[in-house]
Design an enzyme around this catalytic site. Sequence first.
Site, mmCIF file in Angstrom:
data_model
loop_
_atom_site.group_PDB
_atom_site.id
_atom_site.type_symbol
_atom_site.label_atom_id
_atom_site.label_comp_id
_atom_site.label_asym_id
_atom_site.label_seq_id
_atom_site.Cartn_x
_atom_site.Cartn_y
_atom_site.Cartn_z
ATOM 1 C CG ASP A 1 -2.188 0.821 1.009
ATOM 2 O OD1 ASP A 1 -3.265 0.212 0.893
ATOM 3 O OD2 ASP A 1 -2.096 2.062 0.931
ATOM 4 C CE1 TYR B 1 -15.901 2.708 -7.135
ATOM 5 C CE2 TYR B 1 -18.091 1.813 -7.544
ATOM 6 C CZ TYR B 1 -16.867 1.743 -6.897
ATOM 7 O OH TYR B 1 -16.625 0.712 -6.027
ATOM 8 C CB VAL C 1 -18.467 -3.094 1.683
ATOM 9 C CG1 VAL C 1 -17.665 -3.712 2.818
ATOM 10 C CG2 VAL C 1 -18.851 -4.144 0.646
#
Length: 269
Positions: free
Chosen positions: A45, A166, A199
């Site tokens: 990351d 998106y 989520v």
Amino acid sequence: MSAVRYGQLFRLDGRRVAVVGGAGGIGREAVRALVAQGAEVLVADRHAEGAAETARLANADEAAPGAMPGTARAVTLDVLDESAVTAAAADWGTLDGLVVTVGVNVRKRISDYSMEEFDRVVALNLRAHFGLVRAFAPAMAERGRGSVVSLASMRAFQVEPGQGVYAASKAGLVQLLRTAAAEWGPSGLRFNAVAPGVVRTPLTDQIAADPAWYDAYAQASALKRWARADEIAGAVVYLVSDASTFVTGSVLTVDGGWTAVDGRYDPSV
């Protein structure tokens, strides 16, 4: 008689897996699930502290009785830096699995979008996945096996106002993975997508801050609630493991039934 050891289908002992975007959210839970199944996981990351915390959590988790856990190690990677991705492919060695969870959303109607916002969403949701596949897949294919899993979204198939860029980037990601599955399939390399519904992660903070919006999303699924990030991790383990050796070019939807029942009306009959 089958020689398959069904008790070992989901085990990943001795496998090396990189989770890119593992500093939090679904990526963090995927790391923990993979380590629990015995994998050696690289937690990659741009946010070094978050990746290190994920590795700490994964290494501290208890294994199932009689099973040996794997290990997690944090590494820093900026997925939009092409030279850094190329270097990572050389430094990390050949992988058995690559899981890519990076993504971003800017919720605006098309007429309100700036080109800079468009570029930002497409860069992280599509270009970054392309760059990682291009960098890591050849060596995995040369070895003759491996699994690549990217996080898409139910928005690749079902949209609403404000989700245009998106949704387009996630639909593009699905088609990219299907094409990769076709190109590298003969070499034994598999490519699949996981398409979550709503989520609760930092990506959905904007929605969670609006009680009416939050509840509307909860009511839209068959299960009448949001998913937790850990509820997506099992799908990732499945697609990385030998339980899915004949699954490629597919999308595993984990949306609580949203796409099955959205827009329904329950008449009193």
